[in-house]
Design an enzyme around this catalytic site. Structure first.
Site, PDB file in Angstrom:
ATOM      1  N   GLU A  83       8.918 -11.148  10.182  1.00 54.31           N
ATOM      2  CA  GLU A  83       8.022  -9.985  10.305  1.00 54.31           C
ATOM      3  C   GLU A  83       6.670 -10.736  10.368  1.00 54.31           C
ATOM      4  O   GLU A  83       6.279 -11.224   9.504  1.00 54.31           O
ATOM      5  CB  GLU A  83       8.237  -9.007   9.405  1.00 54.31           C
ATOM      6  N   LYS A 137      11.280  -4.176   2.861  1.00 54.94           N
ATOM      7  CA  LYS A 137      11.017  -3.871   4.469  1.00 54.94           C
ATOM      8  C   LYS A 137       9.770  -3.882   4.788  1.00 54.94           C
ATOM      9  O   LYS A 137       9.003  -3.000   4.544  1.00 54.94           O
ATOM     10  CB  LYS A 137      11.764  -2.853   4.768  1.00 54.94           C
TER      11      LYS A 137
END
Ligand code: IVH
Length: 688
Positions: free
Chosen positions: A165, A104
Site C-alpha cells: 500500500e 489495513k
C-alpha cells in the site's frame, strides 16, 4: 444500482475524488451483493461484485497483472469475524490454523515486479486484472527499494512480485495541505490555476501516485508498506508470517504492528484492542486485515469472485461520512465573536452521532464554500472534534446561496463589528447577554476556577433566576440557599456540593484566576506568565501597557488587551467583588510550576513536521508540564513524530497513549490560546 456503484467506483479509483463516503459505498455494495444472492439469475459478469476497482485511466501504459489482485471481504464486528472463521474452518476441515493481524492501511494498492533484484515494473491495481504502469512515480517513493539485498538464508528469486500500500503519513498530509493553501493566493495572483487541497491522506496519496509528472510525485511525502507476495519464480517461504520476515530481510518495509495470532480468540481480542488505538499509527488505517498464515490452507480455500476466503478485513466504523448541511447558524462566544456552526442531518461518524459541527469563522465558510442544503463530507479523527471537510459540489442543488454573516448580533441585535486585522466578526455590545453568560461559563471552567457542577445549563439557570449578573456574584450564592433550592434538580445535597465547589475555587492559583477573567488574547499560557511576573491582580491594575508588553513572552497585542480590560470600570467592579469575597488575587510562595498541565509528564520522540522537539518541549513547559527523556509509567503521553523506534516500543509495552502531531496540536490549541471559537457547541446533541 450497478451503475451507481460503477459511477462511485470511477470517482474513487480513477478520479481520486469520491462523492460519497467509504461507508456509503460499502453499504451500496453489500446491498447489491445481498440482492444478487437472492436472485442469482440476475448476476452478470460485469457486475461490480465480480470486479475490483475501476478500469485504468488512459494516460498510463496498461499492465496485465500476471495474477489477479484480489480485494478483501469486510466484517464489521466480532460476530462477523467469527462467522468468517467458521466458514473457512468448515471448508478447510480444521480450525487450528494460526492467523496474522495487520493494520489495513488506507492508501493505494500497488504491485511491484523485481527482476534480478531490480525494480522493473510498478502497477496500480486497476480492475484487478489490468492496472497502470506508474513505475516512474513509484521510483520517487523513498522507501521503495530500487535494488534488493539477498534474503536471509537464501537467494533472491529471479523474478517476483510484491504487493503493498502506498500511503501518505498523516503529518506529511497536514503539512502538504497547509503548504498548498499558503501557495494558492500567490498562484491566483499570478493568474495560474490554484492547486486544490485534498480531503484526506488516501486521496492525496492516490493523486500523487497517478501524477503525470514524477517530479510532483517526488515532492509529496509518500511511503509504502508491503503486505503480500504476489507470485515468484524461485523458492519462497510457506507461510505469510515467514514471507513478511523474508521480504523485510530484502529491504522492504512491511506493515507495522503485524502480529501472528495462535487462533481465533486471540485474533478477536487483537481486533478489539485496535479500536481505541486506530489513530495511534502515523498513517490512516481503516481496519484490521486478518489472514490465515499457512499458504497450504490459503490455497485450499481459494477465492470467491473478487475476495479470497482466507483473509478478511475487520472494518472500523467509518471516520468519514456524507450528510446534508441543513442550516448554518451563528452563536456568540465569550469575546463577543460570532461563530458560525453547521446543523447537520445527524450522521454516525467514527461511531458517534454528529448533528452539529463548528465552522470556525466566516472566512472558513467561504473558503470551503459551504452552502445550506449542500451534501457535505464530515470527518472525525480520533478525539478531535468533528470537521466539515467540504461540500460535494457535483451534488449542489440549483439556487444554493453563499453564506452571509448577519450584520446584527443574533442575541442582542446590536450591530456587528469587523476589525480589519481579524477574520472574526464581533457583537459591538460589550455587555451582550451572550457575552456575559459565556464569560461566567469560562470563569468557572476547568482550566480556570474549576467549579465542579457549574456547566452551561446551570449558569443559564442562575442568570434566568437573576441570582447572578457576572462572575463576581457566584461567591454570594452561599447566602442564597433557599433560592438555589428552587432551581431544577437542586436538592439539599446538590446545593451543598455546588457551594463547596465554589468555596474551594477561592484558593485557585492566580494564573487560573487571570485566565478565568477571559481577557481577550490571554490564554492559560499568557495568564501564567502574567501571574509569575506581576504576582497579583493589583499589580497588574497598576501596570502600564508598556510594562506589560515588556514581559518575556507577552506581546503588544496581549498587553493592549490586558491594559484595556483593567481600565474598564465594569471589570474593576468584578475584581472588587472577587476581592470582597476573599478570592485569592495574589500569588502565594511562588517558584512552583503553574499551568493547566502541571504535574503532567510528556515525552517527545521522532521528527515533528511543524516544529523542532525543543520548541515542542518549550510549549509544553509553558503550560506547566514537564518533559522527560524516557517513557515511564508516569508519562501522560508519548508525542511521536516521524521515525523514533525505542520510545514508541516502550510506550506500547506500558500502554502509554501515543499521540501524533495532530493530537499534540489539539492539546496546545485547547490550552494555549482562548478556546477555539465555537468549542461550546455540543457535537452530539442527540447523546448518541
Ligand atoms: S491484503 C488478498 N493487507 O486493502 C488480500 N491489503 O480492501 C489482498 N490493504 O487491495 C490484500 N492494508 O489495497 C492487505 N495489510 C494489508 C492491507 C491491505 C491495506 C488494502 C489493499 C487491498 C485493500 C482491500
Amino acid at each position: 444500482m450497478r451503475d451507481q456503484i460503477r459511477y462511485h467506483s470511477y470517482r474513487y479509483y480513477v478520479l481520486d475524488d469520491p462523492e460519497i463516503s467509504d461507508a456509503a459505498w460499502d453499504a451500496l455494495f453489500q446491498e447489491l451483493r445481498a440482492l444478487e444472492e437472492q436472485h442469482p439469475a440476475f448476476v452478470t459478469a460485469d457486475s461490480p461484485t465480480q470486479q475490483v476497482g475501476a478500469r485504468p485511466l488512459e494516460a498510463f501504459a496498461v499492465v496485465e497483472h500476471r495474477e489477479r489482485l484480489l480485494s478483501l471481504g469486510n466484517v464489521f464486528d466480532e460476530a462477523g469475524l467469527r462467522d468468517w472463521h467458521r466458514r473457512a474452518s468448515e471448508l478447510a476441515e480444521r480450525d487450528d490454523f494460526a492467523l496474522v493481524t495487520e493494520p489495513k492501511i488506507d492508501g493505494l494498492a500497488v504491485a511491484l515486479v523485481y527482476e534480478d533484484g531490480r525494480l522493473s515494473q510498478a502497477a496500480t491495481r486497476g480492475d484487478g486484472r489490468r492496472g497502470e504502469n506508474v513505475i516512474e512515480n513509484v521510483r520517487q517513493i523513498p522507501d521503495v527499494p530500487q535494488r534488493l539485498a539477498a534474503p536471509g538464508g537464501g537467494a533472491l528469486p529471479s523474478r517476483f512480485e510484491v504487493r503493498g500500500e502506498v500511503y501518505m503519513p498523516k503529518a506529511g498530509f497536514e503539512a502538504m495541505n497547509a503548504a498548498i493553501e499558503e501557495e494558492n493566493p500567490a498562484l491566483v495572483a499570478a493568474g495560474k490555476k490554484p492547486q486544490r487541497t485534498f480531503a484526506n491522506p488516501r486521496n492525496a496519496a492516490a493523486g500523487a501516485v497517478r501524477q503525470k509528472d514524477p517530479k510532483i510525485t517526488a515532492s509529496r511525502p509518500l511511503r509504502i508498506a508491503v503486505y503480500q507476495l504476489g507470485w515468484a519464480e524461485g523458492a519462497t517461504p510457506g507461510t505469510h508470517w515467514e514471507t513478511l520476515e523474508w521480504l523485510r530481510s530484502m529491504g522492504f518495509p512491511t506493515t507495522p504492528e503485524t502480529v501472528r495470532q495462535p487462533g481465533l480468540d486471540a485474533t478477536v481480542a487483537a481486533c478489539a484492542a485496535w479500536l481505541p488505538r486506530r489513530d495511534a499509527l502515523p498513517m490512516d488505517m481503516d481496519g484490521v486485515v486478518v489472514k490465515i498464515d499457512d499458504f497450504a490452507v490459503q490455497r485450499q480455500l481459494g477465492a470467491v469472485g473478487r475476495e479470497p476466503r482466507w483473509a478478511t478485513a475487520y472494518k472500523f466504523p467509518s471516520a468519514e461520512a456524507t450528510t446534508t448541511l441543513l442550516r448554518i447558524e451563528v452563536n456568540v462566544g465569550r469575546t463577543g465573536s460570532l461563530n458560525p456552526f453547521a446543523i447537520l442531518d445527524p450522521v454516525v461518524v467514527g461511531g458517534v452521532t454528529v448533528g452539529m459541527a463548528t465552522l470556525h469563522n466566516e472566512e472558513d465558510v467561504h473558503r470551503k464554500d459551504l452552502r445550506e442544503g449542500d451534501t457535505v463530507i464530515v470527518r472525525r479523527a480520533g478525539e478531535v472534534i468533528p470537521q466539515v471537510v467540504g461540500p460535494v459540489l457535483s451534488r449542489r442543488k440549483d439556487g444554493a446561496l453563499p453564506f452571509e454573516m448577519p450584520d446584527r448580533c443574533p442575541v442582542s441585535g446590536d450591530p456587528v463589528l469587523r476589525p480589519e486585522t481579524e477574520v472574526m466578526a464581533y457583537c459591538s455590545n460589550p455587555v451582550c447577554p451572550a457575552v456575559v453568560r459565556r464569560s461566567v461559563e469560562h470563569f468557572v471552567s476547568r482550566g480556570a476556577m474549576d467549579v465542579d457542577g457549574l456547566g452551561e445549563r446551570r449558569v443559564n439557570e442562575l442568570f434566568d433566576a437573576r441570582l447572578i449578573e457576572d462572575a463576581g456574584d457566584i461567591y454570594a450564592l452561599a447566602e442564597r440557599r433557599e433560592a438555589l433550592l428552587t432551581l431544577p434538580k437542586m436538592a439539599e445535597k446538590s446545593v451543598d456540593n455546588l457551594l463547596a465547589a465554589i468555596e474551594r475555587s477561592r484558593s485557585r492559583p492566580l494564573s487560573a484566576l487571570l485566565f478565568g477573567l477571559g481577557i481577550r488574547h490571554v490564554g492559560a499560557e499568557g495568564a501564567a506568565l502574567l501571574a509569575q511576573h506581576f504576582g497579583s491582580v493589583a499589580a497588574l491594575q497598576q501596570a502600564s501597557e508598556e510594562e506589560i508588553a515588556a514581559v518575556d513572552g507577552v506581546g503588544p497585542t496581549i498587553a493592549e488587551s490586558v491594559a484595556r480590560w483593567m481600565a474598564t470600570e465594569r471589570n474593576a467592579e468584578i475584581v472588587a467583588k472577587l476581592a470582597a469575597a476573599g478570592v485569592r488575587l495574589a500569588e502565594e510562595g511562588g517558584g512552583a510550576r503553574e499551568g493547566p498541565l502541571v504535574e503532567q509528564q510528556f515525552v517527545i520522540t521522532g521528527r515533528l513536521a511543524s516544529m523542532t522537539r525543543d520548541e515542542a518541549a518549550a510549549a509544553l513547559k509553558r503550560l506547566g508540564a514537564s518533559v522527560g527523556s524516557a517513557v515511564t509509567k508516569k508519562t501522560r503521553a508519548l508525542i511521536a513524530g516521524e521515525g523514533g523506534g525505542g520510545k514508541r516500543a516502550k510506550a506500547e509495552k506500558l500502554g502509554t497513549p501515543i499521540w501524533d502531531e495532530e493530537q499534540f496540536h489539539a492539546l496546545l490549541r485547547e490550552h494555549e490560546t482562548e478556546p477555539a471559537a465555537g468549542t461550546k457547541i455540543d457535537p452530539d446533541p442527540a447523546g448518541g
